[in-house]
Design a protein around this motif. Structure first.
Motif, PDB file in Angstrom:
ATOM      1  N   PHE A 168      -4.946  29.026  65.026  1.00  0.00           N
ATOM      2  CA  PHE A 168      -4.852  30.453  65.321  1.00  0.00           C
ATOM      3  C   PHE A 168      -4.211  31.185  64.148  1.00  0.00           C
ATOM      4  CE2 PHE A 168      -4.683  27.869  69.074  1.00  0.00           C
ATOM      5  CZ  PHE A 168      -5.689  28.408  69.848  1.00  0.00           C
ATOM      6  N   PHE A 169      -4.610  32.428  63.970  1.00  0.00           N
ATOM      7  CA  PHE A 169      -4.084  33.240  62.886  1.00  0.00           C
ATOM      8  C   PHE A 169      -3.849  34.661  63.384  1.00  0.00           C
ATOM      9  CE2 PHE A 169      -8.673  33.510  62.760  1.00  0.00           C
ATOM     10  CZ  PHE A 169      -8.937  34.849  62.531  1.00  0.00           C
ATOM     11  N   LYS A 170      -3.032  35.407  62.666  1.00  0.00           N
ATOM     12  CA  LYS A 170      -2.806  36.819  62.987  1.00  0.00           C
ATOM     13  C   LYS A 170      -4.077  37.591  62.657  1.00  0.00           C
ATOM     14  CE  LYS A 170       1.673  37.163  63.941  1.00  0.00           C
ATOM     15  NZ  LYS A 170       1.944  37.221  65.347  1.00  0.00           N
ATOM     16  N   GLY A 171      -4.681  38.173  63.663  1.00  0.00           N
ATOM     17  CA  GLY A 171      -5.899  38.936  63.421  1.00  0.00           C
ATOM     18  C   GLY A 171      -6.708  39.095  64.680  1.00  0.00           C
ATOM     19  N   LYS A 172      -7.882  39.632  64.503  1.00  0.00           N
ATOM     20  CA  LYS A 172      -8.776  39.884  65.631  1.00  0.00           C
ATOM     21  C   LYS A 172     -10.010  39.015  65.519  1.00  0.00           C
ATOM     22  CE  LYS A 172      -6.901  44.373  66.288  1.00  0.00           C
ATOM     23  NZ  LYS A 172      -6.755  45.137  67.463  1.00  0.00           N
ATOM     24  N   HIS A 173     -11.128  39.484  66.019  1.00  0.00           N
ATOM     25  CA  HIS A 173     -12.380  38.732  66.002  1.00  0.00           C
ATOM     26  C   HIS A 173     -12.980  38.788  64.601  1.00  0.00           C
ATOM     27  CE1 HIS A 173     -15.960  36.923  67.704  1.00  0.00           C
ATOM     28  NE2 HIS A 173     -16.686  37.806  67.065  1.00  0.00           N
ATOM     29  N   GLY A 174     -13.034  37.655  63.948  1.00  0.00           N
ATOM     30  CA  GLY A 174     -13.588  37.630  62.602  1.00  0.00           C
ATOM     31  C   GLY A 174     -13.283  36.320  61.901  1.00  0.00           C
ATOM     32  N   TRP A 175     -13.597  36.307  60.624  1.00  0.00           N
ATOM     33  CA  TRP A 175     -13.372  35.112  59.811  1.00  0.00           C
ATOM     34  C   TRP A 175     -11.883  34.849  59.687  1.00  0.00           C
ATOM     35  CZ3 TRP A 175     -17.770  32.850  59.648  1.00  0.00           C
ATOM     36  CH2 TRP A 175     -18.949  33.564  59.446  1.00  0.00           C
ATOM     37  N   CYS A 176     -11.531  33.584  59.642  1.00  0.00           N
ATOM     38  CA  CYS A 176     -10.135  33.220  59.436  1.00  0.00           C
ATOM     39  C   CYS A 176      -9.778  33.368  57.956  1.00  0.00           C
ATOM     40  CB  CYS A 176      -9.881  31.788  59.920  1.00  0.00           C
ATOM     41  SG  CYS A 176     -10.660  30.496  58.937  1.00  0.00           S
ATOM     42  N   PRO A 177      -8.488  33.400  57.638  1.00  0.00           N
ATOM     43  CA  PRO A 177      -8.083  33.443  56.233  1.00  0.00           C
ATOM     44  C   PRO A 177      -8.569  32.187  55.497  1.00  0.00           C
ATOM     45  CG  PRO A 177      -6.222  33.915  57.681  1.00  0.00           C
ATOM     46  CD  PRO A 177      -7.342  33.461  58.550  1.00  0.00           C
ATOM     47  N   PRO A 178      -8.852  32.311  54.211  1.00  0.00           N
ATOM     48  CA  PRO A 178      -9.376  31.169  53.449  1.00  0.00           C
ATOM     49  C   PRO A 178      -8.504  29.918  53.526  1.00  0.00           C
ATOM     50  CG  PRO A 178      -9.514  33.170  52.138  1.00  0.00           C
ATOM     51  CD  PRO A 178      -8.762  33.521  53.391  1.00  0.00           C
ATOM     52  N   GLU A 179      -7.185  30.085  53.524  1.00  0.00           N
ATOM     53  CA  GLU A 179      -6.320  28.901  53.568  1.00  0.00           C
ATOM     54  C   GLU A 179      -6.430  28.152  54.896  1.00  0.00           C
ATOM     55  OE1 GLU A 179      -3.944  32.612  54.443  1.00  0.00           O
ATOM     56  OE2 GLU A 179      -5.192  31.991  52.773  1.00  0.00           O
ATOM     57  N   LEU A 180      -6.690  28.866  55.983  1.00  0.00           N
ATOM     58  CA  LEU A 180      -6.877  28.223  57.283  1.00  0.00           C
ATOM     59  C   LEU A 180      -8.227  27.497  57.328  1.00  0.00           C
ATOM     60  CD1 LEU A 180      -5.440  27.855  59.982  1.00  0.00           C
ATOM     61  CD2 LEU A 180      -6.648  29.863  60.806  1.00  0.00           C
ATOM     62  N   PHE A 181      -9.235  28.119  56.757  1.00  0.00           N
ATOM     63  CA  PHE A 181     -10.558  27.483  56.652  1.00  0.00           C
ATOM     64  C   PHE A 181     -10.445  26.195  55.838  1.00  0.00           C
ATOM     65  CE2 PHE A 181     -14.790  26.836  54.911  1.00  0.00           C
ATOM     66  CZ  PHE A 181     -15.602  27.077  56.012  1.00  0.00           C
ATOM     67  N   ASP A 182      -9.738  26.272  54.691  1.00  0.00           N
ATOM     68  CA  ASP A 182      -9.535  25.090  53.852  1.00  0.00           C
ATOM     69  C   ASP A 182      -8.783  23.997  54.608  1.00  0.00           C
ATOM     70  OD1 ASP A 182     -10.855  26.284  51.741  1.00  0.00           O
ATOM     71  OD2 ASP A 182      -9.011  26.875  50.695  1.00  0.00           O
ATOM     72  N   ALA A 183      -7.767  24.384  55.386  1.00  0.00           N
ATOM     73  CA  ALA A 183      -6.989  23.406  56.155  1.00  0.00           C
ATOM     74  C   ALA A 183      -7.866  22.713  57.200  1.00  0.00           C
ATOM     75  CB  ALA A 183      -5.802  24.081  56.830  1.00  0.00           C
ATOM     76  N   ALA A 184      -8.755  23.459  57.828  1.00  0.00           N
ATOM     77  CA  ALA A 184      -9.666  22.869  58.822  1.00  0.00           C
ATOM     78  C   ALA A 184     -10.614  21.868  58.146  1.00  0.00           C
ATOM     79  CB  ALA A 184     -10.449  23.958  59.546  1.00  0.00           C
ATOM     80  N   LEU A 185     -11.132  22.245  56.989  1.00  0.00           N
ATOM     81  CA  LEU A 185     -12.023  21.326  56.249  1.00  0.00           C
ATOM     82  C   LEU A 185     -11.254  20.092  55.775  1.00  0.00           C
ATOM     83  CD1 LEU A 185     -14.207  23.781  54.161  1.00  0.00           C
ATOM     84  CD2 LEU A 185     -14.835  22.558  56.253  1.00  0.00           C
ATOM     85  N   ASP A 186     -10.009  20.284  55.323  1.00  0.00           N
ATOM     86  CA  ASP A 186      -9.179  19.143  54.914  1.00  0.00           C
ATOM     87  C   ASP A 186      -8.962  18.188  56.079  1.00  0.00           C
ATOM     88  OD1 ASP A 186      -8.978  20.114  52.332  1.00  0.00           O
ATOM     89  OD2 ASP A 186      -6.979  20.974  52.607  1.00  0.00           O
ATOM     90  N   TRP A 187      -8.672  18.749  57.273  1.00  0.00           N
ATOM     91  CA  TRP A 187      -8.484  17.923  58.470  1.00  0.00           C
ATOM     92  C   TRP A 187      -9.732  17.093  58.740  1.00  0.00           C
ATOM     93  CZ3 TRP A 187     -11.156  18.527  63.217  1.00  0.00           C
ATOM     94  CH2 TRP A 187     -10.734  17.670  64.236  1.00  0.00           C
ATOM     95  N   MET A 188     -10.900  17.719  58.631  1.00  0.00           N
ATOM     96  CA  MET A 188     -12.152  16.983  58.861  1.00  0.00           C
ATOM     97  C   MET A 188     -12.335  15.879  57.837  1.00  0.00           C
ATOM     98  SD  MET A 188     -15.072  19.605  60.021  1.00  0.00           S
ATOM     99  CE  MET A 188     -14.635  21.061  60.896  1.00  0.00           C
ATOM    100  N   GLU A 189     -12.102  16.215  56.568  1.00  0.00           N
ATOM    101  CA  GLU A 189     -12.292  15.226  55.509  1.00  0.00           C
ATOM    102  C   GLU A 189     -11.353  14.028  55.681  1.00  0.00           C
ATOM    103  OE1 GLU A 189     -13.078  15.249  50.748  1.00  0.00           O
ATOM    104  OE2 GLU A 189     -11.508  16.572  51.494  1.00  0.00           O
ATOM    105  N   GLU A 190     -10.097  14.292  56.047  1.00  0.00           N
ATOM    106  CA  GLU A 190      -9.130  13.224  56.245  1.00  0.00           C
ATOM    107  C   GLU A 190      -9.449  12.402  57.498  1.00  0.00           C
ATOM    108  OE1 GLU A 190      -5.414  15.323  56.386  1.00  0.00           O
ATOM    109  OE2 GLU A 190      -5.563  15.912  54.280  1.00  0.00           O
ATOM    110  N   SER A 191     -10.089  13.012  58.470  1.00  0.00           N
ATOM    111  CA  SER A 191     -10.372  12.346  59.734  1.00  0.00           C
ATOM    112  C   SER A 191     -11.637  11.505  59.718  1.00  0.00           C
ATOM    113  CB  SER A 191     -10.486  13.384  60.857  1.00  0.00           C
ATOM    114  OG  SER A 191      -9.282  14.092  60.985  1.00  0.00           O
TER     115      SER A 191
END
Length: 89
Positions: A65-88
Motif C-alpha cells: 500500500f502507498f499514499k495515494g488514490k487509484h492509479g500507478w504505484c510509485p516506482p520504488e514500490l513497483f521495483d520492490a514488488a518485482l524484487d520480491w518476485m525475482e527473489e521468490s
C-alpha cells in the motif's frame, strides 16, 4: 496464465472478471504463480486487496500500500514488488 510466467503484478485493482461470463481467473490461476498487488490508501478499490489475498490463497501473495488514490504505484514500490518476485522464484 501462459507457460513460463512466474508472476503477476496488479496495480490498483484485482481482476475484472465480472464482465467475462463463465470465467473466474481466481479459480483458474495456477498455484505456482506469485501474485503481487499495489493499492493507494485512498483508492476506492481498496476492498479488492482483501479479496485478492483471499481468492488467490493457492498462490504466494504480497499486497503493498502507498499514499495515494487509484492509479500507478510509485516506482520504488513497483521495483520492490518485482524484487520480491525475482527473489521468490
Amino acid at each position: 496464465m501462459r507457460p513460463g510466467i512466474a508472476g503477476i503484478l496488479c496495480q490498483a485493482a484485482g481482476f475484472a472478471y465480472e464482465f467475462t461470463p463463465n470465467f473466474n481467473p481466481y479459480e483458474k490461476f495456477p498455484a505456482k504463480i506469485l501474485a503481487a498487488c499495489t493499492f493507494g490508501d485512498g483508492d476506492p478499490n481498496m476492498f479488492e486487496s482483501q479479496r485478492f489475498r483471499r481468492d488467490m490463497k493457492q498462490c504466494r501473495v504480497q499486497a503493498q500500500f502507498f499514499k495515494g488514490k487509484h492509479g500507478w504505484c510509485p516506482p520504488e514500490l513497483f521495483d520492490a514488488a518485482l524484487d520480491w518476485m525475482e527473489e521468490s522464484v
